[in-house]
Design a protein around this motif. Structure first.
Motif, PDB file in Angstrom:
ATOM      1  N   VAL A  19       0.814  -1.213   0.000  1.00  0.00           N
ATOM      2  CA  VAL A  19       0.000   0.000   0.000  1.00  0.00           C
ATOM      3  C   VAL A  19       0.848   1.264   0.000  1.00  0.00           C
ATOM      4  O   VAL A  19       0.514   2.243  -0.680  1.00  0.00           O
ATOM      5  CB  VAL A  19      -0.985  -0.001   1.197  1.00  0.00           C
ATOM      6  CG1 VAL A  19      -0.239   0.016   2.528  1.00  0.00           C
ATOM      7  CG2 VAL A  19      -1.943   1.176   1.096  1.00  0.00           C
ATOM      8  N   ARG A  22       2.256   1.694  -3.493  1.00  0.00           N
ATOM      9  CA  ARG A  22       1.158   2.010  -4.412  1.00  0.00           C
ATOM     10  C   ARG A  22       0.716   3.455  -4.268  1.00  0.00           C
ATOM     11  O   ARG A  22       0.595   4.188  -5.257  1.00  0.00           O
ATOM     12  CB  ARG A  22      -0.014   1.062  -4.146  1.00  0.00           C
ATOM     13  CG  ARG A  22      -1.138   1.170  -5.155  1.00  0.00           C
ATOM     14  CD  ARG A  22      -2.169   0.082  -4.948  1.00  0.00           C
ATOM     15  NE  ARG A  22      -2.947   0.255  -3.739  1.00  0.00           N
ATOM     16  CZ  ARG A  22      -2.915  -0.574  -2.695  1.00  0.00           C
ATOM     17  NH1 ARG A  22      -2.136  -1.636  -2.702  1.00  0.00           N
ATOM     18  NH2 ARG A  22      -3.667  -0.346  -1.623  1.00  0.00           N
ATOM     19  N   GLU A  23       0.517   3.887  -3.034  1.00  0.00           N
ATOM     20  CA  GLU A  23       0.096   5.266  -2.793  1.00  0.00           C
ATOM     21  C   GLU A  23       1.200   6.247  -3.175  1.00  0.00           C
ATOM     22  O   GLU A  23       0.925   7.329  -3.703  1.00  0.00           O
ATOM     23  CB  GLU A  23      -0.274   5.446  -1.317  1.00  0.00           C
ATOM     24  CG  GLU A  23      -1.522   4.705  -0.877  1.00  0.00           C
ATOM     25  CD  GLU A  23      -2.798   5.382  -1.365  1.00  0.00           C
ATOM     26  OE1 GLU A  23      -2.720   6.509  -1.903  1.00  0.00           O
ATOM     27  OE2 GLU A  23      -3.880   4.781  -1.215  1.00  0.00           O
ATOM     28  N   GLN A  39      -6.347   2.439  -8.455  1.00  0.00           N
ATOM     29  CA  GLN A  39      -5.273   1.680  -7.821  1.00  0.00           C
ATOM     30  C   GLN A  39      -5.819   0.311  -7.453  1.00  0.00           C
ATOM     31  O   GLN A  39      -6.983   0.189  -7.038  1.00  0.00           O
ATOM     32  CB  GLN A  39      -4.778   2.375  -6.560  1.00  0.00           C
ATOM     33  CG  GLN A  39      -4.203   3.762  -6.754  1.00  0.00           C
ATOM     34  CD  GLN A  39      -3.772   4.359  -5.428  1.00  0.00           C
ATOM     35  OE1 GLN A  39      -3.191   3.683  -4.579  1.00  0.00           O
ATOM     36  NE2 GLN A  39      -4.078   5.640  -5.237  1.00  0.00           N
ATOM     37  N   ALA A  41      -4.675  -3.676  -5.562  1.00  0.00           N
ATOM     38  CA  ALA A  41      -3.701  -4.416  -4.764  1.00  0.00           C
ATOM     39  C   ALA A  41      -3.319  -5.748  -5.391  1.00  0.00           C
ATOM     40  O   ALA A  41      -2.402  -6.414  -4.913  1.00  0.00           O
ATOM     41  CB  ALA A  41      -4.255  -4.645  -3.355  1.00  0.00           C
TER      42      ALA A  41
END
Length: 220
Positions: A19, A22-23, A39, A41
């Motif tokens: 996370v 990704r962020e 987005q 996961a």
């Protein structure tokens, strides 16, 4: 770098199970003027959005749930099958030469493979996404080296300098960038490139992208 006035923003999707990464990627792209439309996961969640929700570029990890092996690679190949115009930038912790070959085989343009630990400037991600969205190929030099070690040698006719030029072409560099790297004139680079095309029998038909075909021959 940002898009010029009136230019359509590049639409990107980020796929990574971590996370924070990704962020972080989404924020970097957004600040660079690239619109992050979604987005995910895991790769399967992203693939379910195709082809209707296809972005210009998808940035994804190589290893993701559930097996943490080649989910990103398989998703990249499937993305190019379902949505050929969607560019793919794979990020990996390690050099996975077999995976890189699989992705390149899925399409000669709009493909990238970078090593996370070798990205030293945030601008590199922005630049890579833009080049891939424009149909370019972006490969980490270490990935190129690993691919070279796996291939047969169909390039015996090339001189050492021509091999250097072709190696830099495989990294996605322009003639001007190659000239700077080798400290030679752009005219000399153009001559080397022309010789490479000739020796690889890549005729100018007006349709084939000879530069990409030369790189594929180099990596193949």
């Amino acid at each position: 770098m940002s898009d010029g006035p009136g230019a359509a923003r590049i639409r990107a999707v980020v796929v990574d199970d971590a996370v924070l990464l990704r962020e972080g990627l989404a924020r970097v792209l957004d600040e660079a003027g690239i619109e992050v439309v979604a987005q995910y996961a895991d790769a399967e969640s992203f693939l379910r959005t195709l082809p209707d929700g296809a972005p210009d570029v998808v940035v994804m990890d190589v290893r993701m749930p559930p097996t943490f092996t080649d989910e990103g690679v398989r998703a990249a190949v499937e993305t190019r099958r379902v949505s050929p115009r969607t560019g793919v930038l794979l990020l990996s912790q390690y050099v996975e030469a077999t995976y890189a070959e699989d992705v390149l085989a899925a399409g000669a343009t709009g493909i990238g493979y970078l090593l996370k630990d070798r990205v030293t400037r945030l601008e590199e991600i922005d630049d890579a996404v833009r080049r891939i969205a424009a149909g370019g190929t972006v490969l980490d030099p270490e990935v190129v080296t690993q691919l070279m070690s796996r291939r047969r040698d169909p390039l015996a006719a090339l001189t050492p300098r021509e091999r250097e030029v072709l190696g830099l072409m495989a990294e996605g560099r322009t003639n001007a960038a190659i000239a700077r790297a080798l400290v030679i004139g752009t005219g000399a680079v153009e001559k080397h490139v022309s010789n490479i095309f000739g020796k690889l029998a890549l005729e100018d038909t007006g349709e084939d992208h000879r530069r990409v075909l030369a790189v594929l021959a180099y990596l193949g």
